[in-house]
Design an enzyme around this catalytic site. Sequence first.
Site, PDB file in Angstrom:
ATOM      1  N   LYS A  39      -9.932  -5.546  -3.254  1.00  0.00           N
ATOM      2  CA  LYS A  39      -9.805  -4.350  -4.103  1.00  0.00           C
ATOM      3  C   LYS A  39      -8.984  -4.673  -5.352  1.00  0.00           C
ATOM      4  O   LYS A  39      -9.290  -4.189  -6.447  1.00  0.00           O
ATOM      5  CB  LYS A  39      -9.156  -3.214  -3.305  1.00  0.00           C
ATOM      6  CG  LYS A  39     -10.056  -2.665  -2.205  1.00  0.00           C
ATOM      7  CD  LYS A  39      -9.346  -1.708  -1.250  1.00  0.00           C
ATOM      8  CE  LYS A  39     -10.225  -1.419  -0.047  1.00  0.00           C
ATOM      9  NZ  LYS A  39      -9.628  -0.478   0.915  1.00  0.00           N
ATOM     10  N   GLN A  44      -3.832   1.330   2.688  1.00  0.00           N
ATOM     11  CA  GLN A  44      -4.817   0.652   3.532  1.00  0.00           C
ATOM     12  C   GLN A  44      -4.595   1.023   5.006  1.00  0.00           C
ATOM     13  O   GLN A  44      -3.487   0.940   5.517  1.00  0.00           O
ATOM     14  CB  GLN A  44      -4.713  -0.868   3.329  1.00  0.00           C
ATOM     15  CG  GLN A  44      -5.779  -1.670   4.035  1.00  0.00           C
ATOM     16  CD  GLN A  44      -7.191  -1.436   3.490  1.00  0.00           C
ATOM     17  OE1 GLN A  44      -7.383  -1.113   2.331  1.00  0.00           O
ATOM     18  NE2 GLN A  44      -8.183  -1.605   4.336  1.00  0.00           N
ATOM     19  N   ASP A  70      -9.559   7.477  -2.019  1.00  0.00           N
ATOM     20  CA  ASP A  70     -10.325   7.196  -0.803  1.00  0.00           C
ATOM     21  C   ASP A  70     -11.128   8.424  -0.360  1.00  0.00           C
ATOM     22  O   ASP A  70     -12.022   8.316   0.471  1.00  0.00           O
ATOM     23  CB  ASP A  70      -9.378   6.827   0.350  1.00  0.00           C
ATOM     24  CG  ASP A  70      -9.146   5.328   0.480  1.00  0.00           C
ATOM     25  OD1 ASP A  70     -10.102   4.568   0.266  1.00  0.00           O
ATOM     26  OD2 ASP A  70      -8.013   4.944   0.813  1.00  0.00           O
TER      27      ASP A  70
END
Length: 279
Positions: free
Chosen positions: A49, A93, A116
């Site tokens: 990412k 994460q 997200d």
Amino acid sequence: MAIRIDGKALAVKVKEQVREEAAKLPRKPGLAVILVGDNPASQVYVRGKENDCVECGIVSFPYKLPAETTQAELLALIEELNANEAVDGILCQLPLPKPLDEDIVINAIAPDKDVDCFHPFNVGRMTIGDPVFLPCTPAGVMEMLKEYEIPIRGKRCVVLGRSNIVGKPMSMLLTQADGTVTTCHSRTEDLAAITREADILVSAIGKTRCVTADMVKDGAVVIDVAMNRDENGKLCGDVDFAAVEPKCSHITPVPGGVGPMTRALLMRNILTAAKNHQA
Ligand code: GUN
């Protein structure tokens, strides 16, 4: 023979669009990436990412925290990032090491920075069809179906898995695209009878070769969301690729299918957040 859906190539295209759009903004978009602990898979994902951010002209702010980080410390960091105007998106994460509570952490991220699309506010907005952000993996799948001109309207769609991150939002987006959707899971009875009806079969189970050729209708579109390791440690999906591919019209490989698209759609969400913040 099936057409292999090239997620890698499409991701390049999406990221290129993001880069062009990001360059027009007065300030570079910013992403805070929080990684708690030393889960090796998470480390790989986060590195990917961060590389995507570089490619797209997005500034990343890495926060690598020890596994012993307390809930209070993590929440304090998120609060600080919520208030930081250089940060358009916050990505924590998952999974988090125990005993950290993922739900509390997700709820602490400001919805306008929830790139997200995990926060209940954004899940609700997506569910009623008025999204701010789209969840990256399901949105990546939708983008692939669009690119390959695969019709969804009126089609039988079967989603294997009901996670908050993939299965549930995937079923929702396919429903919104006028698919007739069945969500299957570990308690589903006579699974193969249902999957054999699918024009579009999306698998997000996480079990190597659990989707076998007898479960797939001739001419189906098969999308494999999973990232598993086989008995030799090789990256693979849920689908028994060699046996299933000859039966399909389209199929996604693992790696090189959904994975790169998830990351590309994350970049698009960061761009959306930055545009909203700089409007
Ligand atoms: N862990 C596995 N997939 C994801 C994802 O898309 N976002 C975050 N934050 N964590 C994950």
